[in-house]
Motif scaffolding. Structure first.
Motif, PDB file in Angstrom:
ATOM      1  N   MET A   1      49.561  15.938  13.549  1.00 49.25           N
ATOM      2  CA  MET A   1      48.378  15.374  12.911  1.00 49.25           C
ATOM      3  C   MET A   1      47.363  14.907  13.945  1.00 49.25           C
ATOM      4  N   ARG A   2      46.099  15.080  13.605  1.00 50.83           N
ATOM      5  CA  ARG A   2      45.070  14.556  14.474  1.00 50.83           C
ATOM      6  C   ARG A   2      45.026  13.043  14.346  1.00 50.83           C
ATOM      7  N   ILE A   4      42.770  10.090  13.758  1.00 45.06           N
ATOM      8  CA  ILE A   4      41.406   9.840  13.283  1.00 45.06           C
ATOM      9  C   ILE A   4      41.140   8.360  13.129  1.00 45.06           C
ATOM     10  N   GLY A   5      41.934   7.539  13.764  1.00 40.83           N
ATOM     11  CA  GLY A   5      41.802   6.097  13.614  1.00 40.83           C
ATOM     12  C   GLY A   5      42.912   5.566  12.726  1.00 40.83           C
ATOM     13  N   ALA A   6      43.146   4.286  12.864  1.00 40.04           N
ATOM     14  CA  ALA A   6      44.241   3.662  12.131  1.00 40.04           C
ATOM     15  C   ALA A   6      43.904   3.507  10.656  1.00 40.04           C
ATOM     16  N   ALA A   7      44.949   3.513   9.838  1.00 38.69           N
ATOM     17  CA  ALA A   7      44.770   3.133   8.437  1.00 38.69           C
ATOM     18  C   ALA A   7      44.422   1.649   8.374  1.00 38.69           C
ATOM     19  N   ARG A   8      43.658   1.288   7.352  1.00 39.37           N
ATOM     20  CA  ARG A   8      43.196  -0.102   7.253  1.00 39.37           C
ATOM     21  C   ARG A   8      43.638  -0.701   5.922  1.00 39.37           C
ATOM     22  N   ASP A 120      41.632   1.163   3.215  1.00 37.52           N
ATOM     23  CA  ASP A 120      42.214   2.287   2.472  1.00 37.52           C
ATOM     24  C   ASP A 120      43.072   1.794   1.314  1.00 37.52           C
ATOM     25  N   VAL A 201      49.717   4.455   2.848  1.00 31.93           N
ATOM     26  CA  VAL A 201      48.658   4.924   3.755  1.00 31.93           C
ATOM     27  C   VAL A 201      49.146   5.598   5.033  1.00 31.93           C
ATOM     28  N   LEU A 202      50.444   5.643   5.243  1.00 33.79           N
ATOM     29  CA  LEU A 202      50.930   6.300   6.456  1.00 33.79           C
ATOM     30  C   LEU A 202      51.596   7.611   6.093  1.00 33.79           C
ATOM     31  N   TYR A 203      51.566   8.519   7.048  1.00 36.96           N
ATOM     32  CA  TYR A 203      52.189   9.819   6.819  1.00 36.96           C
ATOM     33  C   TYR A 203      53.691   9.656   6.766  1.00 36.96           C
TER      34      TYR A 203
ATOM     35  N   VAL B   6      49.063  17.913   4.850  1.00 35.92           N
ATOM     36  CA  VAL B   6      48.153  16.919   5.415  1.00 35.92           C
ATOM     37  C   VAL B   6      46.723  17.454   5.321  1.00 35.92           C
ATOM     38  N   GLU B   8      43.061  16.772   6.430  1.00 39.09           N
ATOM     39  CA  GLU B   8      42.327  15.976   7.412  1.00 39.09           C
ATOM     40  C   GLU B   8      40.845  16.315   7.459  1.00 39.09           C
ATOM     41  N   ARG B  44      38.148   6.490  -1.528  1.00 43.37           N
ATOM     42  CA  ARG B  44      39.331   6.428  -0.659  1.00 43.37           C
ATOM     43  C   ARG B  44      39.361   7.628   0.288  1.00 43.37           C
ATOM     44  N   ARG B  46      42.322   7.750   2.576  1.00 42.90           N
ATOM     45  CA  ARG B  46      43.694   7.894   3.069  1.00 42.90           C
ATOM     46  C   ARG B  46      44.661   7.509   1.954  1.00 42.90           C
ATOM     47  N   PHE B  47      45.351   8.489   1.416  1.00 45.26           N
ATOM     48  CA  PHE B  47      46.273   8.208   0.310  1.00 45.26           C
ATOM     49  C   PHE B  47      47.218   9.384   0.107  1.00 45.26           C
ATOM     50  N   HIS B  48      48.311   9.099  -0.566  1.00 47.14           N
ATOM     51  CA  HIS B  48      49.261  10.124  -0.976  1.00 47.14           C
ATOM     52  C   HIS B  48      49.002  10.483  -2.427  1.00 47.14           C
ATOM     53  N   PHE B  58      49.006  14.463   1.625  1.00 42.29           N
ATOM     54  CA  PHE B  58      48.613  13.223   2.290  1.00 42.29           C
ATOM     55  C   PHE B  58      47.180  13.425   2.774  1.00 42.29           C
ATOM     56  N   ARG B  63      36.492   8.522   8.585  1.00 46.60           N
ATOM     57  CA  ARG B  63      35.816   7.506   7.770  1.00 46.60           C
ATOM     58  C   ARG B  63      34.414   7.925   7.332  1.00 46.60           C
TER      59      ARG B  63
END
Lengths: 206, 149
Positions: A1-2, A4-8, A120, A201-203, B6, B8, B44, B46-48, B58, B63
């Motif tokens: 995975m790239r 792209i910044g942390a989940a928030r 997020d 929010v995490l993979y 994924v 992205e 949103r 970032r979510f599953h 995912f 942003r």
């Protein structure tokens, strides 16, 4: 995975409900899960919560940033979250491998909500000592948050609260969206919260 | 356990001619799956979630990226995933001559998402309509607002 910044993740709730205590417990719980994290605290006119967290030595001091809201705490997480977005961006720049940033709001009332431009996912912390009628009051924080945390469940018998109906009413008010209980002082219920945040929010494998 | 796909980046819109042609081809020899998102969740990044065919996804977008209806999220030889936004319902409110200021104040104070249409205030319903109607009872009983639909 790239990267792209942390989940928030936002953590809101009334004054004294246990937001900072929850953050203190979540840090080791998330570390245990291999999550690289940082924290942003929001206070009115001080860095009180950030300093409290730094004193715990749970995180390197440079991974804890403080935002001074100046006035209404909800303004900097909803109407104009620029200060918090900039703080999170700076953490992303300084720590490129970050997985997660916890953004703790300043203590507010039941109406505070987080902008999805800033986070997020967000959770709202209430506590039994604030009264078992809080879920029935249906504040936007209680209703709209992704996860509702009822803290200080150990105090229920001392403040005349019967926990089971409070949880039922909270679930009903939230139309079945998740509600979790914690006793941060005793580190109870923290793993469930940490798991919920990671799952959101995490993979990870589905 | 299945590994989620994924996502992205957004590859474009399903109406882009090149993508539309690819999607058309895939629909004949493969499958075009749909990932549904409610209007309130559109911001949103970032979510599953799961597609209508049960494929785990995912979503992890930069942003600055904004999801939209018809966004093409995934393309491979025999499978594509596009985003579909659920229907946005609206509450149409008509203020009386002396009720418009109060209705505007109420809507702002409650952070309702609104637009204006032919003298009416249109309120986006992100939650059950009863929650919105409950806040309008006083203005309605004072004859300052009527719920058109």
């Amino acid at each position: 995975m790239r990267k792209i910044g942390a989940a928030r993740i936002g953590i809101g709730g009334p004054v004294g409900s246990g937001k900072t205590a929850l953050v203190e417990r979540l840090i080791p719980a998330l570390h245990k899960r291999g999550v690289d994290l940082a924290v942003i605290t929001n206070d009115l006119v001080t860095h009180e919560d950030a300093e409290r967290l730094r004193r715990t030595n749970l995180l390197a001091p440079e991974r804890i940033l403080a935002v001074e809201a100046g006035a209404c705490p909800h303004t900097v997480i909803r109407e104009d979250p620029t200060l918090n977005m900039e703080a999170a961006d700076s953490l992303d720049r300084d720590f490129p491998d970050l997985d997660l940033i916890l953004i703790e709001s300043g203590g507010d009332n039941l109406a505070s909500t987080f902008s999805l431009d800033l986070v997020d996912y967000w959770l709202f912390v209430i506590d039994v000592a604030g009264g078992d009628d809080i879920p029935r009051k249906r504040g936007p924080g209680v209703i709209q948050s992704d996860l509702l945390v009822i803290n200080k469940v150990d105090l229920a018998p001392y403040v005349g609260v019967t926990l089971a109906p409070m949880i039922r009413e909270a679930s009903a008010a939230r139309a079945g969206r998740p509600v979790l209980c914690t006793n941060c002082r005793a580190n109870e219920g923290i793993d469930a919260v940490a798991d919920a945040l990671c799952a959101a929010v995490l993979y990870q494998a589905a | 356990m299945d590994q989620p796909i994924v996502i992205e980046a957004i590859m474009g819109s399903q109406t882009d001619p090149t993508l539309a042609e690819r999607l058309h081809d895939i629909s004949h020899h493969g499958v075009v799956e749909v990932l549904f998102v409610e209007p309130a969740d559109l911001p949103r990044r970032r979510f599953h979630s799961h597609t209508d065919r049960g494929t785990a996804c995912f979503v992890s977008l930069p942003r600055a990226t904004q999801l939209f209806d018809g966004a093409v999220l995934h393309l491979e030889n025999d499978r594509a995933i596009i985003l579909r936004v659920g229907q946005q319902n609206w509450l149409r409110l008509r203020p009386s001559d002396d009720g418009a200021m109060e209705l505007g104040y109420l809507a702002g104070n409650l952070h309702w998402k609104v637009r204006f249409e032919e003298g009416c205030l249109m309120v986006a319903l992100d939650r059950p309509v009863e929650e919105y109607r409950a806040r309008l009872v006083d203005l309605q009983s004072a004859g300052k607002v009527s719920v058109v639909e």
